[in-house]
Design an enzyme around this catalytic site. Sequence first.
Site, short mmCIF file in Angstrom:
data_model
loop_
_atom_site.label_atom_id
_atom_site.label_comp_id
_atom_site.label_asym_id
_atom_site.label_seq_id
_atom_site.Cartn_x
_atom_site.Cartn_y
_atom_site.Cartn_z
NE ARG A 1 -14.09 -16.72 -33.78
CZ ARG A 1 -14.77 -17.44 -32.90
NH1 ARG A 1 -15.99 -17.87 -33.18
NH2 ARG A 1 -14.24 -17.73 -31.72
NE ARG B 1 -16.74 -14.85 -28.05
CZ ARG B 1 -16.61 -16.01 -28.65
NH1 ARG B 1 -15.50 -16.27 -29.32
NH2 ARG B 1 -17.54 -16.90 -28.56
CG HIS C 1 -11.47 -17.98 -27.68
ND1 HIS C 1 -11.55 -19.26 -27.17
CD2 HIS C 1 -12.57 -17.84 -28.48
CE1 HIS C 1 -12.64 -19.86 -27.62
NE2 HIS C 1 -13.26 -19.03 -28.43
CG HIS D 1 -14.06 -16.73 -24.72
ND1 HIS D 1 -14.83 -16.53 -23.60
CD2 HIS D 1 -14.84 -17.38 -25.60
CE1 HIS D 1 -16.03 -17.05 -23.81
NE2 HIS D 1 -16.07 -17.57 -25.02
CD GLU E 1 -22.29 -18.95 -28.55
OE1 GLU E 1 -21.49 -18.47 -29.37
OE2 GLU E 1 -22.26 -20.13 -28.20
#
Length: 535
Positions: free
Chosen positions: A384, A288, A349, A242, A115
């Site tokens: 994060r 992100r 998110h 997100h 990811e």
Amino acid sequence: MEQQTDFLIIGSGISGLSFALKAARLGRVTLITKKQKLDSATNLAQGGIAAVLDPTDSFAAHMQDTLTAGDGLCHPEVVRMVVESGPERIRELMALGVDFQRAEPDHGELDLAREGGHSARRIAHAMDRTGSRIEESLLRQASADPRITILENHLAVDLLIGSKIGLAASTPYSDHCFGAYVFNRDSQQVESWSARVTVLCTGGSGKVYLYTTNPDIATGDGIAMAYRAGARVANLEFVQFHPTCLYHHRTKNFLISEAVRGEGGRLIDRHGHPFMAKYDPRGDLATRDTVARAIDLELKASGDDCVYLDITHQPAAFLIKRFPTIYQTCLGLGIDITKEPIPVVPAAHYMCGGVVSDLQGRSNLENLYVLGETACTGLHGANRLASNSLLEAVVYAQRAWEQCERDWPRLAARQPPPPPPWRAGQAEPLAEAVLISHNWDQIRRLMWNYVGIVRSEKRLNLVQERLQPITAEVERHYRDYLLTPDLIELRNISLVAELIVRCAILRKESRGLHYNIDHPTHDDKNWAKDTVIIK
Ligand code: SIN
């Protein structure tokens, strides 16, 4: 009605259930959840859980990726502890029945996904149903344990703190937490629950924003209750958007997992042009904060409603097997992801800030623990890293349990005082639901338009002014009307919105998820630190 238990756990996601299974070895556990057991963000989590599980990967690399994503605000000792605890916690989840996907051809080793922001394949997953597989296994174990009682339709209203309910300052519980007032949806009564240990696992606060990937329960209850009780909260300006929430008029919060980009998915504009390389050398697998901001810029420049995520170069059979939920959901809406790009937009998110907790998951209020998204442990810093949240939840459930085990002789020796019954005073039934729904709508729109991916001083100051009369009105409703779940949640989202804005106004720089056009760079001299606030 007064109730007693040893551990009162508020929330039925991965943190609450993981802690419950361990705490049951020490005493009676009551886990309350405000709707049904499965109404949790865990149940919707698609991507997976990050840990060093491949011999070619290393703790140093996972730590570095976490620190890079966190943009200078992660607490290194926390990052080390969590990363190094990861493999053992994954093995524990497997022992509890979580069936992570195995790699082909022999299905021996775990199949690890990639990811954004990760330098290696290190995400254990169950295709795009990781969260629901974890939730099912933990719930099965908890439901079979006679020492654990799970109560659905029980919504915590406020924490019990001695001084706040009239105990003299000299009593041992004056500044301790010893349970909570809880609204029972079935009886419509507020119950007083006293507990030796109270654990907030209430998830996030995505519902503060108009568009979110979060389930309806994510109304920041834990942060709001803890703040009202006198706990320290921090870093609430770091709301993670997100980058890829499905854009379709018939869905409201469906996520297109970052694992799609991990498998080669590319973000493109309406004309089919990829754009991420313009913004970051990591391209579509940047962290992100960067990807969400790039999409925001693209949309503002083009005036389009959405961008697209294109994974059509992968074989159809692979996509159908690897992303069954995404494939089926999109197909149901007329989008065949094997043949056409998926329309996506960023949406709120994950709350990277929360109630400040130490390495054992303890807040600054005695006997109050905070786990999962509700906590600010220092792991995520300003942004994060993908799939570090489920990891943080299981690691801290273990740490908190170990601390409770050490403290158990002291905790078991002292019975919390009986809490006074809830007093409704002169409150009347709320006849006009519009008093609640209008404020909900206003707050969520204000937050989306004024405290979104890109912020400015002017908008932050304006939203603060506009929120003040709304929160004052909500507090009046809270005193004047008999409690309803909607009123309890509205009170929490209005407070959390106000706290997010306060933190965002305090931070006079841009870092991680907080981007302010009036202070577009880092200010390491003044702001390489958490934004801590207390009532
Ligand atoms: C995703 O699957 O993209 C979400 C995972 C996460 O939030 O870490």
